[in-house]
Design a protein around this motif. Structure first.
Motif, PDB file in Angstrom:
ATOM      1  N   LEU A  73      15.020  19.731  61.322  1.00 34.83           N
ATOM      2  CA  LEU A  73      15.803  20.673  62.120  1.00 34.83           C
ATOM      3  C   LEU A  73      17.270  20.600  61.672  1.00 34.83           C
ATOM      4  CD1 LEU A  73      14.948  22.389  64.684  1.00 34.83           C
ATOM      5  CD2 LEU A  73      16.057  20.602  66.036  1.00 34.83           C
ATOM      6  N   THR A  74      17.865  21.742  61.393  1.00 34.56           N
ATOM      7  CA  THR A  74      19.303  21.754  61.103  1.00 34.56           C
ATOM      8  C   THR A  74      20.035  21.913  62.421  1.00 34.56           C
ATOM      9  OG1 THR A  74      18.851  22.846  58.997  1.00 34.56           O
ATOM     10  CG2 THR A  74      21.121  22.966  59.819  1.00 34.56           C
ATOM     11  N   ILE A  75      21.008  21.046  62.673  1.00 38.70           N
ATOM     12  CA  ILE A  75      21.765  21.159  63.932  1.00 38.70           C
ATOM     13  C   ILE A  75      23.231  21.415  63.591  1.00 38.70           C
ATOM     14  CG2 ILE A  75      22.390  20.048  66.112  1.00 38.70           C
ATOM     15  CD1 ILE A  75      19.883  18.333  65.870  1.00 38.70           C
ATOM     16  N   THR A  76      23.757  22.537  64.079  1.00 37.28           N
ATOM     17  CA  THR A  76      25.143  22.893  63.755  1.00 37.28           C
ATOM     18  C   THR A  76      26.100  22.110  64.662  1.00 37.28           C
ATOM     19  OG1 THR A  76      25.357  24.653  65.398  1.00 37.28           O
ATOM     20  CG2 THR A  76      24.351  25.259  63.278  1.00 37.28           C
ATOM     21  N   GLU A  77      27.381  22.187  64.315  1.00 36.32           N
ATOM     22  CA  GLU A  77      28.370  21.463  65.145  1.00 36.32           C
ATOM     23  C   GLU A  77      28.497  22.071  66.544  1.00 36.32           C
ATOM     24  OE1 GLU A  77      32.299  23.790  63.390  1.00 36.32           O
ATOM     25  OE2 GLU A  77      31.840  21.754  62.687  1.00 36.32           O
ATOM     26  N   ASN A  78      27.944  23.293  66.699  1.00 37.34           N
ATOM     27  CA  ASN A  78      27.995  23.945  68.024  1.00 37.34           C
ATOM     28  C   ASN A  78      26.773  23.622  68.882  1.00 37.34           C
ATOM     29  OD1 ASN A  78      30.416  25.325  67.351  1.00 37.34           O
ATOM     30  ND2 ASN A  78      29.187  26.737  66.096  1.00 37.34           N
ATOM     31  N   GLY A  79      25.866  22.808  68.335  1.00 35.87           N
ATOM     32  CA  GLY A  79      24.685  22.425  69.113  1.00 35.87           C
ATOM     33  C   GLY A  79      23.530  23.395  69.003  1.00 35.87           C
ATOM     34  N   PHE A  80      23.520  24.190  67.920  1.00 38.17           N
ATOM     35  CA  PHE A  80      22.387  25.092  67.698  1.00 38.17           C
ATOM     36  C   PHE A  80      21.456  24.454  66.658  1.00 38.17           C
ATOM     37  CE2 PHE A  80      20.698  28.792  65.156  1.00 38.17           C
ATOM     38  CZ  PHE A  80      19.692  29.094  66.070  1.00 38.17           C
ATOM     39  N   GLY A  81      20.195  24.266  67.029  1.00 38.71           N
ATOM     40  CA  GLY A  81      19.218  23.679  66.111  1.00 38.71           C
ATOM     41  C   GLY A  81      18.237  24.738  65.648  1.00 38.71           C
ATOM     42  N   TYR A  82      17.951  24.755  64.363  1.00 40.18           N
ATOM     43  CA  TYR A  82      17.004  25.767  63.870  1.00 40.18           C
ATOM     44  C   TYR A  82      16.205  25.265  62.685  1.00 40.18           C
ATOM     45  CZ  TYR A  82      20.434  26.613  60.177  1.00 40.18           C
ATOM     46  OH  TYR A  82      21.292  26.457  59.123  1.00 40.18           O
ATOM     47  N   ILE A  83      15.049  25.904  62.509  1.00 39.60           N
ATOM     48  CA  ILE A  83      14.233  25.627  61.324  1.00 39.60           C
ATOM     49  C   ILE A  83      13.487  26.894  60.946  1.00 39.60           C
ATOM     50  CG2 ILE A  83      12.229  24.766  62.656  1.00 39.60           C
ATOM     51  CD1 ILE A  83      11.852  22.703  60.308  1.00 39.60           C
ATOM     52  N   LYS A  84      13.374  27.129  59.633  1.00 38.57           N
ATOM     53  CA  LYS A  84      12.608  28.283  59.152  1.00 38.57           C
ATOM     54  C   LYS A  84      11.338  27.736  58.532  1.00 38.57           C
ATOM     55  CE  LYS A  84      16.936  30.425  57.950  1.00 38.57           C
ATOM     56  NZ  LYS A  84      17.805  30.779  56.811  1.00 38.57           N
ATOM     57  N   LEU A  85      10.227  27.955  59.183  1.00 39.07           N
ATOM     58  CA  LEU A  85       8.953  27.377  58.732  1.00 39.07           C
ATOM     59  C   LEU A  85       8.273  28.318  57.736  1.00 39.07           C
ATOM     60  CD1 LEU A  85       8.085  26.209  62.290  1.00 39.07           C
ATOM     61  CD2 LEU A  85       8.451  24.683  60.347  1.00 39.07           C
ATOM     62  N   THR A  86       7.724  27.738  56.692  1.00 40.98           N
ATOM     63  CA  THR A  86       7.109  28.553  55.636  1.00 40.98           C
ATOM     64  C   THR A  86       5.588  28.347  55.623  1.00 40.98           C
ATOM     65  OG1 THR A  86       7.220  26.765  54.029  1.00 40.98           O
ATOM     66  CG2 THR A  86       9.166  28.184  54.194  1.00 40.98           C
ATOM     67  N   ASN A  87       4.916  29.230  54.890  1.00 38.84           N
ATOM     68  CA  ASN A  87       3.457  29.088  54.758  1.00 38.84           C
ATOM     69  C   ASN A  87       3.074  27.740  54.160  1.00 38.84           C
ATOM     70  OD1 ASN A  87       2.765  31.533  55.821  1.00 38.84           O
ATOM     71  ND2 ASN A  87       3.117  32.601  53.879  1.00 38.84           N
ATOM     72  N   GLU A  88       3.916  27.240  53.244  1.00 43.38           N
ATOM     73  CA  GLU A  88       3.635  25.939  52.616  1.00 43.38           C
ATOM     74  C   GLU A  88       3.665  24.833  53.676  1.00 43.38           C
ATOM     75  OE1 GLU A  88       5.819  28.224  51.156  1.00 43.38           O
ATOM     76  OE2 GLU A  88       4.087  28.766  49.917  1.00 43.38           O
ATOM     77  N   ASP A  89       4.609  24.960  54.616  1.00 41.79           N
ATOM     78  CA  ASP A  89       4.691  23.945  55.686  1.00 41.79           C
ATOM     79  C   ASP A  89       3.398  23.940  56.515  1.00 41.79           C
ATOM     80  OD1 ASP A  89       7.313  23.405  54.937  1.00 41.79           O
ATOM     81  OD2 ASP A  89       8.150  24.870  56.325  1.00 41.79           O
ATOM     82  N   TYR A  90       2.928  25.134  56.889  1.00 42.36           N
ATOM     83  CA  TYR A  90       1.696  25.189  57.702  1.00 42.36           C
ATOM     84  C   TYR A  90       0.522  24.606  56.925  1.00 42.36           C
ATOM     85  CZ  TYR A  90       4.443  29.086  59.657  1.00 42.36           C
ATOM     86  OH  TYR A  90       5.435  29.875  60.129  1.00 42.36           O
ATOM     87  N   LYS A  91       0.482  24.968  55.639  1.00 44.37           N
ATOM     88  CA  LYS A  91      -0.645  24.498  54.807  1.00 44.37           C
ATOM     89  C   LYS A  91      -0.618  22.982  54.701  1.00 44.37           C
ATOM     90  CE  LYS A  91      -1.559  28.426  51.919  1.00 44.37           C
ATOM     91  NZ  LYS A  91      -0.624  29.085  51.025  1.00 44.37           N
ATOM     92  N   LYS A  92       0.565  22.455  54.431  1.00 44.07           N
ATOM     93  CA  LYS A  92       0.692  21.007  54.231  1.00 44.07           C
ATOM     94  C   LYS A  92       0.209  20.236  55.464  1.00 44.07           C
ATOM     95  CE  LYS A  92       4.068  17.531  53.030  1.00 44.07           C
ATOM     96  NZ  LYS A  92       5.470  17.219  53.122  1.00 44.07           N
ATOM     97  N   TYR A  93       0.501  20.782  56.645  1.00 42.38           N
ATOM     98  CA  TYR A  93       0.129  20.065  57.882  1.00 42.38           C
ATOM     99  C   TYR A  93      -1.165  20.586  58.497  1.00 42.38           C
ATOM    100  CZ  TYR A  93       4.426  17.529  57.537  1.00 42.38           C
ATOM    101  OH  TYR A  93       5.407  16.694  57.090  1.00 42.38           O
ATOM    102  N   ASP A  94      -1.804  21.549  57.792  1.00 43.05           N
ATOM    103  CA  ASP A  94      -3.083  22.079  58.236  1.00 43.05           C
ATOM    104  C   ASP A  94      -3.003  22.652  59.664  1.00 43.05           C
ATOM    105  OD1 ASP A  94      -5.711  22.725  58.040  1.00 43.05           O
ATOM    106  OD2 ASP A  94      -6.450  20.780  58.735  1.00 43.05           O
TER     107      ASP A  94
END
Ligand code: AMP
Length: 317
Positions: free
Chosen positions: A210-231
């Motif tokens: 998770l990327t967390i900015t100095e303003n307290g916003f956390g985000y992640i961009k999930l990809t097809n590879e991520d889903y595949k890797k974790y099934d």
């Protein structure tokens, strides 16, 4: 109570022989549970009626109930009830103009009338809470199976009574459902929360990336590879967004999941007190003040939405 809209709704249900019940696309347990419970309660109380729950079924929530096919009904003479959805653009499997009369029961904010009767209670934690209130206030007969569904929707949408929409009324209704219908809590919680280990590992991946900015916003961009890797499938992240509540460093957090089939980016957004639904509305989304979502078509739009959410966090300092 509800400005008597509940009484008007019951009157309309009595008037129509054919009733179709719909809810939002990408349903959660509250949407499906309210839909199936209302269908089954109407069937129980009015044996002569034809009542259908429509929309695409979700195998993960099969334990709540399954959808019906409606090939041979005359919609022009039927009543349509939409649940847990503010606007028709997000209704799965039903169009307003095809039906004789329309009713909405919901807890999402909506500034304009959508149906012939709109019963909206933004203070309710879930649509199942509103339905339970209608049931209790009007002494409507329900059975244990429907009580279990109503309880399931309340628990799920209030995130186990954690979210700020949880009120004394929520506990009162949950307690009455539990007490009167002798519900099996461990069965309900198992159905809702038991998950394969692969999903827990995926959750750890999100926490670690998770990327967390100095303003307290956390985000992640999930990809097809991520889903595949974790099934796991591309809906998985949506089901774990609430688990990131109560992290000191996060004011607001968002996941972007690419839905290959529909070629869209599905965005889940949550916050700890920063209002986000007006931001989501500007990016083909919407929802509650602290729990919103959006559907976007390009990665650039995802970046823009995330920037706007970060700015909202900065403004709230
Ligand atoms: P979710 O993150 O999918 O659980 O959605 C959180 C809240 O935002 C729910 O109340 C949804 O109804 C609402 N929501 C999600 N996606 C959209 C969208 N594309 N447009 C409007 N509301 C949305």
């Amino acid at each position: 109570m509800f400005n008597n809209l509940d009484k008007q709704i019951i009157k309309k249900i009595k008037e129509y022989k054919t009733i179709v019940i719909a809810r939002h696309i990408g349903p959660d347990p509250d949407a499906i549970a309210s839909q199936i419970a209302l269908r089954d309660i109407i069937r129980l109380n009015f044996e002569d009626k034809e009542v259908y729950a429509v929309g695409i079924g979700v195998s993960k929530f099969k334990f709540i109930g399954t959808m019906d096919k409606i090939d041979n009904i005359n919609k022009e003479e039927a009543l349509l009830i939409i649940l847990d959805v503010p606007e028709f653009v997000r209704v799965d499997g039903a169009k307003r103009d095809e039906y004789a009369y329309t009713i909405k029961i919901d807890h999402h904010p909506c500034s304009h009338p959508e149906c012939d009767i709109d019963l909206i209670d933004e203070s309710a934690c879930s649509t199942c809470q509103i339905l339970s209130q209608i049931v209790f206030n009007n002494e409507i007969t329900i059975d244990k199976a429907s009580a279990e569904k109503l309880f399931t929707g309340i628990v799920s949408d209030s995130d186990r009574f954690l979210l700020s929409y949880t009120t004394p009324l929520t506990f009162d209704i949950a307690s009455r459902l539990l007490d009167i219908y002798n519900l099996d809590l461990s069965k309900i919680y198992d159905n809702l929360y038991a998950r394969p280990l692969s999903e827990r590992k995926f959750e750890s991946f999100i926490i670690n990336n998770l990327t967390i900015t100095e303003n307290g916003f956390g985000y992640i961009k999930l990809t097809n590879e991520d889903y595949k890797k974790y099934d796991v499938d591309s809906n998985t992240a949506s089901n774990m967004i609430n688990d990131f509540n109560h992290i000191n460093e996060l004011k607001c957090w968002a996941f972007s999941s690419y839905d290959e089939k529909n070629k869209i980016y599905r965005i889940n957004i949550r916050s700890n007190g920063v209002i986000i639904n007006d931001v989501a509305q500007q990016y083909n989304g919407g929802g509650h003040k602290f729990a919103s979502g959006a559907r976007l078509t390009t990665p650039e739009e995802v970046d823009e939405l995330f920037k706007a959410l970060d700015k909202r966090c900065e403004e709230s300092k």
